[in-house]
Motif scaffolding. Structure first.
Motif, PDB file in Angstrom:
ATOM      1  N   ALA A  14       5.620  11.149  -8.294  1.00  0.00           N
ATOM      2  CA  ALA A  14       4.804  10.961  -7.500  1.00  0.00           C
ATOM      3  C   ALA A  14       3.307  11.718  -7.946  1.00  0.00           C
ATOM      4  CB  ALA A  14       5.182  11.104  -5.960  1.00  0.00           C
ATOM      5  N   ILE A  15       3.410  13.030  -8.561  1.00  0.00           N
ATOM      6  CA  ILE A  15       2.344  13.704  -8.856  1.00  0.00           C
ATOM      7  C   ILE A  15       1.763  12.802 -10.142  1.00  0.00           C
ATOM      8  CG2 ILE A  15       1.692  15.836 -10.069  1.00  0.00           C
ATOM      9  CD1 ILE A  15       3.967  17.201  -8.131  1.00  0.00           C
ATOM     10  N   PHE A  16       2.642  12.384 -11.138  1.00  0.00           N
ATOM     11  CA  PHE A  16       1.945  11.652 -12.446  1.00  0.00           C
ATOM     12  C   PHE A  16       1.325  10.376 -11.932  1.00  0.00           C
ATOM     13  CE2 PHE A  16       4.457  15.209 -13.914  1.00  0.00           C
ATOM     14  CZ  PHE A  16       3.454  15.964 -14.622  1.00  0.00           C
ATOM     15  N   LEU A  17       2.392   9.506 -11.516  1.00  0.00           N
ATOM     16  CA  LEU A  17       2.023   8.304 -10.842  1.00  0.00           C
ATOM     17  C   LEU A  17       2.471   7.954  -9.539  1.00  0.00           C
ATOM     18  CD1 LEU A  17       3.414   6.619 -14.260  1.00  0.00           C
ATOM     19  CD2 LEU A  17       0.948   6.701 -13.884  1.00  0.00           C
ATOM     20  N   PRO A  18       1.604   8.137  -8.749  1.00  0.00           N
ATOM     21  CA  PRO A  18       1.954   7.880  -7.225  1.00  0.00           C
ATOM     22  C   PRO A  18       2.494   6.745  -6.741  1.00  0.00           C
ATOM     23  CG  PRO A  18      -0.114   8.960  -7.330  1.00  0.00           C
ATOM     24  CD  PRO A  18       0.300   8.252  -9.041  1.00  0.00           C
ATOM     25  N   PRO A  19       2.178   5.571  -7.321  1.00  0.00           N
ATOM     26  CA  PRO A  19       2.965   4.397  -6.759  1.00  0.00           C
ATOM     27  C   PRO A  19       4.245   4.181  -7.245  1.00  0.00           C
ATOM     28  CG  PRO A  19       0.636   3.784  -7.427  1.00  0.00           C
ATOM     29  CD  PRO A  19       0.825   5.063  -7.694  1.00  0.00           C
ATOM     30  N   LEU A  20       4.519   4.587  -8.661  1.00  0.00           N
ATOM     31  CA  LEU A  20       5.924   4.591  -9.147  1.00  0.00           C
ATOM     32  C   LEU A  20       7.099   5.630  -8.341  1.00  0.00           C
ATOM     33  CD1 LEU A  20       7.652   3.689 -11.298  1.00  0.00           C
ATOM     34  CD2 LEU A  20       6.853   5.473 -12.703  1.00  0.00           C
ATOM     35  N   ILE A  35      -0.002   0.708   0.258  1.00  0.00           N
ATOM     36  CA  ILE A  35      -1.001   1.668   0.639  1.00  0.00           C
ATOM     37  C   ILE A  35      -1.183   2.855  -0.302  1.00  0.00           C
ATOM     38  CG2 ILE A  35      -1.223   3.581   2.372  1.00  0.00           C
ATOM     39  CD1 ILE A  35      -0.001   1.859   4.507  1.00  0.00           C
ATOM     40  N   CYS A  36      -0.264   3.250  -0.968  1.00  0.00           N
ATOM     41  CA  CYS A  36      -0.089   4.165  -2.129  1.00  0.00           C
ATOM     42  C   CYS A  36      -1.139   3.677  -3.372  1.00  0.00           C
ATOM     43  CB  CYS A  36       1.295   4.795  -2.457  1.00  0.00           C
ATOM     44  SG  CYS A  36       1.097   5.906  -3.688  1.00  0.00           S
ATOM     45  N   LEU A  37      -0.757   2.064  -3.615  1.00  0.00           N
ATOM     46  CA  LEU A  37      -1.380   1.707  -4.751  1.00  0.00           C
ATOM     47  C   LEU A  37      -2.888   1.351  -4.498  1.00  0.00           C
ATOM     48  CD1 LEU A  37      -0.962   0.239  -7.379  1.00  0.00           C
ATOM     49  CD2 LEU A  37      -0.754  -1.964  -5.937  1.00  0.00           C
ATOM     50  N   VAL A  38      -3.208   1.058  -3.262  1.00  0.00           N
ATOM     51  CA  VAL A  38      -4.656   1.140  -2.771  1.00  0.00           C
ATOM     52  C   VAL A  38      -5.563   2.523  -3.008  1.00  0.00           C
ATOM     53  CG1 VAL A  38      -6.327   0.574  -0.907  1.00  0.00           C
ATOM     54  CG2 VAL A  38      -4.416  -1.167  -1.613  1.00  0.00           C
ATOM     55  N   ILE A  41      -5.815   3.649  -6.270  1.00  0.00           N
ATOM     56  CA  ILE A  41      -6.982   2.932  -7.121  1.00  0.00           C
ATOM     57  C   ILE A  41      -8.290   3.333  -6.615  1.00  0.00           C
ATOM     58  CG2 ILE A  41      -8.122   0.550  -7.248  1.00  0.00           C
ATOM     59  CD1 ILE A  41      -5.277  -0.820  -7.172  1.00  0.00           C
ATOM     60  N   LEU A  42      -8.583   3.581  -5.364  1.00  0.00           N
ATOM     61  CA  LEU A  42      -9.614   4.211  -4.841  1.00  0.00           C
ATOM     62  C   LEU A  42      -9.888   5.662  -5.111  1.00  0.00           C
ATOM     63  CD1 LEU A  42      -9.367   2.737  -0.877  1.00  0.00           C
ATOM     64  CD2 LEU A  42     -11.111   2.286  -2.920  1.00  0.00           C
ATOM     65  N   GLY A  43      -8.786   6.346  -5.393  1.00  0.00           N
ATOM     66  CA  GLY A  43      -8.804   7.888  -5.728  1.00  0.00           C
ATOM     67  C   GLY A  43      -7.663   8.381  -6.065  1.00  0.00           C
ATOM     68  N   TYR A  44      -7.624   9.277  -7.189  1.00  0.00           N
ATOM     69  CA  TYR A  44      -6.158   9.602  -7.531  1.00  0.00           C
ATOM     70  C   TYR A  44      -5.704  10.500  -6.606  1.00  0.00           C
ATOM     71  CZ  TYR A  44      -2.584  11.294 -10.856  1.00  0.00           C
ATOM     72  OH  TYR A  44      -1.559  11.887 -11.484  1.00  0.00           O
TER      73      TYR A  44
END
Length: 71
Positions: A14-20, A35-38, A41-44
């Motif tokens: 989750a720290i490196f690739l949050p949606p994964l 929600i996590c994907l959006v 995309i809007l901000g890391y």
């Protein structure tokens, strides 16, 4: 109850690739993942914050097998 090792791996992802990390915890076609994907995309950073919240605080839905009712 999930093992501590599994939760630790999900948190690191989750720290490196949050949606994964959220995908591994809740699945890929869930509201939490979208929600996590959006947010990612809007901000890391908002993506990381929500991913950690979704992994550590949001409970999984219990799995229901509908095959028992058919038998």
């Amino acid at each position: 109850m999930d093992s501590r090792c599994a939760i630790l791996c999900e948190v690191l992802l989750a720290i490196f690739l949050p949606p994964l990390g959220v995908c591994l915890r809740h699945g890929c076609c869930t509201v939490e993942f979208l929600i996590c994907l959006v947010l990612t995309i809007l901000g890391y950073v908002p993506g990381i914050i929500y991913a950690l919240y979704a992994i550590l605080c949001v409970e999984r839905e219990p799995r229901v097998d509908h095959y028992d009712t058919l038998a």
